[in-house]
Write a protein that holds these residues in place. Structure first.
Motif, PDB file in Angstrom:
ATOM      1  N   GLY A  32      -1.349  74.945 108.541  1.00  0.00           N
ATOM      2  CA  GLY A  32      -1.842  75.340 107.217  1.00  0.00           C
ATOM      3  C   GLY A  32      -2.577  74.217 106.516  1.00  0.00           C
ATOM      4  N   GLY A  33      -2.045  73.009 106.609  1.00  0.00           N
ATOM      5  CA  GLY A  33      -2.698  71.861 105.981  1.00  0.00           C
ATOM      6  C   GLY A  33      -4.029  71.536 106.620  1.00  0.00           C
ATOM      7  N   ILE A  34      -4.083  71.640 107.929  1.00  0.00           N
ATOM      8  CA  ILE A  34      -5.345  71.370 108.628  1.00  0.00           C
ATOM      9  C   ILE A  34      -6.361  72.461 108.319  1.00  0.00           C
ATOM     10  N   ALA A  35      -5.921  73.719 108.240  1.00  0.00           N
ATOM     11  CA  ALA A  35      -6.834  74.816 107.877  1.00  0.00           C
ATOM     12  C   ALA A  35      -7.362  74.626 106.458  1.00  0.00           C
ATOM     13  N   TYR A  36      -6.501  74.227 105.543  1.00  0.00           N
ATOM     14  CA  TYR A  36      -6.920  73.987 104.158  1.00  0.00           C
ATOM     15  C   TYR A  36      -7.944  72.848 104.105  1.00  0.00           C
ATOM     16  N   HIS A  37      -7.691  71.785 104.855  1.00  0.00           N
ATOM     17  CA  HIS A  37      -8.629  70.658 104.878  1.00  0.00           C
ATOM     18  C   HIS A  37      -9.990  71.099 105.428  1.00  0.00           C
ATOM     19  N   ALA A  38      -9.968  71.907 106.477  1.00  0.00           N
ATOM     20  CA  ALA A  38     -11.223  72.393 107.060  1.00  0.00           C
ATOM     21  C   ALA A  38     -11.965  73.294 106.082  1.00  0.00           C
ATOM     22  N   GLN A  39     -11.219  74.061 105.303  1.00  0.00           N
ATOM     23  CA  GLN A  39     -11.843  74.939 104.304  1.00  0.00           C
ATOM     24  C   GLN A  39     -12.454  74.124 103.170  1.00  0.00           C
ATOM     25  N   GLN A  40     -11.782  73.085 102.741  1.00  0.00           N
ATOM     26  CA  GLN A  40     -12.266  72.257 101.646  1.00  0.00           C
ATOM     27  C   GLN A  40     -13.395  71.317 102.076  1.00  0.00           C
ATOM     28  N   ASN A  41     -13.420  70.948 103.344  1.00  0.00           N
ATOM     29  CA  ASN A  41     -14.427  70.035 103.887  1.00  0.00           C
ATOM     30  C   ASN A  41     -15.120  70.705 105.074  1.00  0.00           C
ATOM     31  N   PRO A  42     -16.136  71.511 104.818  1.00  0.00           N
ATOM     32  CA  PRO A  42     -16.772  72.267 105.909  1.00  0.00           C
ATOM     33  C   PRO A  42     -17.324  71.386 107.041  1.00  0.00           C
ATOM     34  N   HIS A  43     -17.678  70.142 106.760  1.00  0.00           N
ATOM     35  CA  HIS A  43     -18.179  69.281 107.824  1.00  0.00           C
ATOM     36  C   HIS A  43     -17.081  68.911 108.827  1.00  0.00           C
ATOM     37  N   ALA A  45     -14.774  71.231 109.713  1.00  0.00           N
ATOM     38  CA  ALA A  45     -14.303  72.516 110.235  1.00  0.00           C
ATOM     39  C   ALA A  45     -14.249  72.563 111.768  1.00  0.00           C
ATOM     40  N   PRO A  46     -15.205  71.958 112.489  1.00  0.00           N
ATOM     41  CA  PRO A  46     -15.100  72.015 113.959  1.00  0.00           C
ATOM     42  C   PRO A  46     -13.871  71.286 114.521  1.00  0.00           C
ATOM     43  N   LEU A  47     -13.275  70.413 113.727  1.00  0.00           N
ATOM     44  CA  LEU A  47     -12.096  69.675 114.200  1.00  0.00           C
ATOM     45  C   LEU A  47     -10.779  70.410 113.937  1.00  0.00           C
ATOM     46  N   ARG A  48     -10.863  71.564 113.262  1.00  0.00           N
ATOM     47  CA  ARG A  48      -9.632  72.262 112.869  1.00  0.00           C
ATOM     48  C   ARG A  48      -8.725  72.546 114.065  1.00  0.00           C
ATOM     49  N   TRP A  49      -9.233  73.206 115.085  1.00  0.00           N
ATOM     50  CA  TRP A  49      -8.372  73.613 116.199  1.00  0.00           C
ATOM     51  C   TRP A  49      -7.970  72.453 117.093  1.00  0.00           C
ATOM     52  N   PRO A  50      -8.872  71.498 117.387  1.00  0.00           N
ATOM     53  CA  PRO A  50      -8.396  70.340 118.154  1.00  0.00           C
ATOM     54  C   PRO A  50      -7.323  69.547 117.413  1.00  0.00           C
ATOM     55  N   LEU A  51      -7.496  69.363 116.102  1.00  0.00           N
ATOM     56  CA  LEU A  51      -6.477  68.637 115.332  1.00  0.00           C
ATOM     57  C   LEU A  51      -5.170  69.413 115.267  1.00  0.00           C
ATOM     58  N   THR A  52      -5.264  70.722 115.153  1.00  0.00           N
ATOM     59  CA  THR A  52      -4.041  71.544 115.133  1.00  0.00           C
ATOM     60  C   THR A  52      -3.311  71.420 116.464  1.00  0.00           C
ATOM     61  N   ALA A  53      -4.051  71.506 117.569  1.00  0.00           N
ATOM     62  CA  ALA A  53      -3.423  71.383 118.890  1.00  0.00           C
ATOM     63  C   ALA A  53      -2.787  70.009 119.068  1.00  0.00           C
ATOM     64  N   ILE A  54      -3.478  68.966 118.628  1.00  0.00           N
ATOM     65  CA  ILE A  54      -2.934  67.611 118.754  1.00  0.00           C
ATOM     66  C   ILE A  54      -1.674  67.462 117.914  1.00  0.00           C
ATOM     67  N   ALA A  55      -1.717  67.950 116.681  1.00  0.00           N
ATOM     68  CA  ALA A  55      -0.554  67.826 115.795  1.00  0.00           C
ATOM     69  C   ALA A  55       0.649  68.578 116.355  1.00  0.00           C
ATOM     70  N   VAL A  56       0.426  69.798 116.830  1.00  0.00           N
ATOM     71  CA  VAL A  56       1.523  70.596 117.397  1.00  0.00           C
ATOM     72  C   VAL A  56       2.069  69.911 118.648  1.00  0.00           C
ATOM     73  N   PHE A  57       1.192  69.342 119.472  1.00  0.00           N
ATOM     74  CA  PHE A  57       1.634  68.652 120.676  1.00  0.00           C
ATOM     75  C   PHE A  57       2.471  67.414 120.346  1.00  0.00           C
ATOM     76  N   LEU A  58       2.036  66.637 119.355  1.00  0.00           N
ATOM     77  CA  LEU A  58       2.793  65.440 118.976  1.00  0.00           C
ATOM     78  C   LEU A  58       4.168  65.803 118.429  1.00  0.00           C
ATOM     79  N   VAL A  59       4.242  66.884 117.670  1.00  0.00           N
ATOM     80  CA  VAL A  59       5.548  67.341 117.184  1.00  0.00           C
ATOM     81  C   VAL A  59       6.403  67.811 118.356  1.00  0.00           C
ATOM     82  N   LEU A  60       5.785  68.456 119.337  1.00  0.00           N
ATOM     83  CA  LEU A  60       6.517  68.876 120.539  1.00  0.00           C
ATOM     84  C   LEU A  60       7.103  67.663 121.266  1.00  0.00           C
TER      85      LEU A  60
END
Length: 159
Positions: A32-43, A45-60
Motif C-alpha cells: 500500500g505504501g509503495i502504491a501510494y508513493h507511485a501514485q504521488q510520484n508518477p515518475h 510508477a514503473p518501480l512500483r511492482w519491482p519495489l513491492t516484490a523486493i520488499a515482500v521478498f526481504l520480509v520473507l
C-alpha cells in the motif's frame, strides 16, 4: 535454568508478535505504501511492482529467520540443540541472510549508479554492511555449533 526457561518463553512471545507484524507489513503496509508513493510520484510508477516484490521478498527472508529461530528454541527446550538437526535450521538462517544480502547489494548498485544525492546509497550501504555482519556472525555461530555438536557426540560416546 529458570532464567533460560523465561528467556525462551519471552523470545517465543516476541517472535510471534514479530511474525504477525511482518505479515501485516508484507500484505498490507508495504504494498500500500509503495502504491501510494507511485501514485504521488508518477515518475516512480514503473518501480512500483519491482519495489513491492523486493520488499515482500526481504520480509520473507526475515520470516524464515523467525521460523528457524523458533525451531532452534524448540531444540533448546528439548536439550537437543547440539545435534545435527539444529544445523539445518542455522543453515536456513544463513541462506535467508545471504538471499537478503544479494537483493540489498543489487539495490545498492542500482541506486548507487542512478542516484542524484548520496543519501539513499549511503543508507543502502549501511544496511548492506549490517546484513554482512549478521551473515558472517551466523557463519561463525554455525561453526561453533558444529564443533559443540561434535564434542557432545564424542562425550556421549565416552560415557
Amino acid at each position: 535454568m529458570v532464567t533460560e526457561r523465561w528467556a525462551v518463553a519471552a523470545l517465543r512471545f516476541f517472535l510471534v508478535v514479530l511474525f504477525g507484524v511482518l505479515v501485516v507489513f508484507q500484505t498490507m503496509s508495504l504494498p500500500g505504501g509503495i502504491a501510494y508513493h507511485a501514485q504521488q510520484n508518477p515518475h516512480d510508477a514503473p518501480l512500483r511492482w519491482p519495489l513491492t516484490a523486493i520488499a515482500v521478498f526481504l520480509v520473507l527472508c526475515v520470516q524464515v529467520v523467525v521460523v528457524a529461530t523458533w525451531k532452534l528454541l524448540t531444540l533448546v527446550k528439548k536439550d537437543r540443540i547440539f545435534t545435527p538437526a539444529s544445523l539445518k535450521w542455522v543453515d536456513a538462517i544463513v541462506w535467508a541472510v545471504a538471499a537478503a544480502w544479494l537483493v540489498v547489494a543489487g539495490m545498492l548498485l542500482f541506486v548507487g549508479f542512478n542516484a542524484d544525492d548520496p543519501g539513499m546509497p549511503m543508507l543502502l550501504f549501511l544496511v548492506t554492511v549490517a546484513i554482512t555482519v549478521v551473515g558472517l556472525l551466523m557463519v561463525v555461530m554455525r561453526a561453533l555449533l558444529r564443533q559443540a555438536t561434535a564434542l557432545r557426540s564424542d562425550m556421549e560416546t565416552v560415557i
